[in-house]
Scaffold this active site. Structure first.
Site, short mmCIF file in Angstrom:
data_model
loop_
_atom_site.label_atom_id
_atom_site.label_comp_id
_atom_site.label_asym_id
_atom_site.label_seq_id
_atom_site.Cartn_x
_atom_site.Cartn_y
_atom_site.Cartn_z
N HIS A 77 -45.32 -51.23 25.55
CA HIS A 77 -45.38 -50.43 26.78
C HIS A 77 -44.51 -49.18 26.70
CE1 HIS A 77 -41.55 -52.07 28.54
NE2 HIS A 77 -41.94 -53.22 28.02
N ASP A 79 -43.02 -47.52 29.32
CA ASP A 79 -41.95 -47.32 30.30
C ASP A 79 -40.70 -48.12 29.97
OD1 ASP A 79 -43.49 -49.67 30.92
OD2 ASP A 79 -42.53 -49.75 32.89
N ASP A 139 -36.52 -51.97 24.82
CA ASP A 139 -37.59 -52.56 25.64
C ASP A 139 -38.32 -51.41 26.34
OD1 ASP A 139 -39.19 -54.09 27.29
OD2 ASP A 139 -37.56 -54.76 28.58
N GLU A 173 -45.29 -51.37 32.65
CA GLU A 173 -45.11 -52.82 32.46
C GLU A 173 -43.91 -53.33 33.22
OE1 GLU A 173 -43.53 -56.52 30.56
OE2 GLU A 173 -42.57 -54.56 30.79
N GLU A 174 -42.86 -52.53 33.27
CA GLU A 174 -41.61 -52.98 33.88
C GLU A 174 -41.72 -53.20 35.38
OE1 GLU A 174 -39.15 -54.06 32.39
OE2 GLU A 174 -39.08 -53.18 30.39
N ASP A 196 -42.94 -57.10 22.47
CA ASP A 196 -42.12 -56.84 23.65
C ASP A 196 -41.04 -57.90 23.83
OD1 ASP A 196 -41.32 -55.52 25.96
OD2 ASP A 196 -42.78 -56.53 27.24
N HIS A 377 -32.36 -53.60 29.79
CA HIS A 377 -32.31 -53.08 31.17
C HIS A 377 -30.92 -52.61 31.60
CE1 HIS A 377 -36.17 -55.48 32.46
NE2 HIS A 377 -36.32 -54.80 31.33
#
Length: 406
Positions: A77, A79, A139, A173-174, A196, A377
């Protein structure tokens, strides 16, 4: 360009998603990154490259043999998490010799071995860290880099026979929207893998069943000096409601297969208050019971205070295990590939979700493979270089083994 070079380039794109915009992609930076990837895929000779209006990128590496081989897809992904800034990411590579790593001396931001004991697993290795002000973006730019680099490698090594390979990069995705506009039929694969996952060796085909809930409380505001027997404080109703949920079923008290209620946000005044929750459980029965508990507690609140509470409840995704397990050979293939490149597979449930969870229920069985990063994150995110390289090698080996077995 090495997989490391690609990763260091990709993290400079600000692709933080935003669930409040209501657009796809949710932020313009994702489109910018998607357009840059299209140019890279053209440069390495990929075919059937497409970029649609929602910023889904797809491309093909054609088969280089006439043998009948399944078409496999690899997905990552675009994002990064909305939880931490992804703007002006300034990665640096350190050779980890033990102890703590100072990320930002001025603000005393330290990647501490006592707080993050997994650091010790990478002693003697080069690791990529942040400057303490942003997340890193492993990520899932680690996954993007591993996929693009593996395609480049296969183009440069035609002696490795393979079937048709499809790749895709998805937005948002997030924020749980990565599969919203994914065209499974257009992708045209027998199965796929999301790249991922986290630490080296992760191989996952179980994930949470997931739902989102919003409970809105209505109150009645009057002058506090004259409020006796009149005021109804919506914020206090919300606090009371939150106290009814089992404290032991919060994220900070759960692990493994244990599910939870997670209070992700709250706003409040006397007139109106809102609680936002996510509900998670690997077991479908327990998942349904958690949702039913919310309904029961809302009814309880309304019995005591008629019309006070309103529940909005929406399923987000389901545990892919029920789709993937009947085709366990695709997990076994990834397991063998990891072992072949010197990686010990770690098969465990995802305490989260991936695009692959929803794609599995859309007709594309899609386990998840490590991209190599840890502490996603946040500012303490890091990525061992060897783990990134092994992610790329795993992708290549899956493709190679699939051709051999066919």
């Amino acid at each position: 360009m090495t997989v490391l070079d690609r990763f260091l380039k990709y993290v400079t794109f600000d692709t933080q998603s935003n669930e409040e915009t209501g657009t796809t992609p949710s932020t313009p930076g994702q489109r910018v990154f998607a357009e840059a990837l299209v140019k890279e895929l053209e440069a390495i000779g990929m075919e059937e490259i497409s970029l649609d209006e929602n910023s889904y990128v797809m491309a093909t590496l054609p088969a280089n043999t006439d043998e009948k081989i399944p078409t496999i897809g690899f997905i990552a992904h675009l994002d990064t998490s909305p939880d931490m800034s992804g703007k002006n990411v300034q990665p640096r590579i350190v050779t980890y010799l033990g102890g703590d790593i100072v990320l930002d001396a001025e603000e005393n931001v330290v990647l501490s071995q006592s707080m993050f004991p997994e650091l010790s697993d990478y002693k003697g290795q080069d690791i990529i860290v942040t400057n303490g002000k942003t997340l890193l973006g492993a990520d899932d730019k680690g996954g993007v880099a591993a996929i693009v680099a593996s395609m480049q490698y296969l183009k440069d090594h035609p002696e490795i026979k393979h079937g048709k390979i499809r790749i895709a990069f998805t937005p948002d995705e997030e924020i749980g929207q990565g599969a919203d506009h994914f065209d499974v039929e257009k992708f045209g694969c027998d199965w796929g893998y999301t790249i991922d996952g986290g630490q080296i060796g992760e191989l996952e085909y179980e994930n949470f069943n997931a739902a989102g809930a919003k409970i809105i409380f209505k109150g009645l505001n009057v002058h506090p000096g004259y409020a006796k027997d009149k005021m109804q404080n919506a914020s206090l109703r919300a606090i009371e409601f939150a106290s009814w949920l089992p404290a032991e079923q919060r994220p900070e008290h759960t692990t493994g297969y244990e599910g939870f209620f997670h209070l992700t946000g709250m706003t409040g005044s006397v007139e109106e208050a809102t609680l936002s929750y996510i509900i998670r459980d690997h077991d479908r029965k327990l998942f349904e019971e958690k949702k039913e508990l919310l309904r029961t507690l809302v009814d309880k609140m309304n019995e005591a205070h008629p019309g006070c509470a309103h529940l909005e409840l929406r399923d987000q995704y389901y545990n892919m295990r029920e789709v993937v397990e009947p085709q366990k050979h695709i997990v076994d293939l990834a397991f063998e590939a990891m072992t072949s490149v010197g990686v010990e597979p770690i098969v465990k449930p995802i305490r989260g979700g991936t695009d692959g969870a929803r794609l599995s229920f859309m007709g594309l069985p899609c386990p998840n493979i490590f991209a190599g990063g840890l502490n996603f994150h946040g500012r303490y995110e890091f990525l061992p270089v060897r783990s990134l390289e092994k992610s790329m090698e795993t992708v290549i080996k899956i493709i190679e083994l699939s051709a051999r077995k066919s």
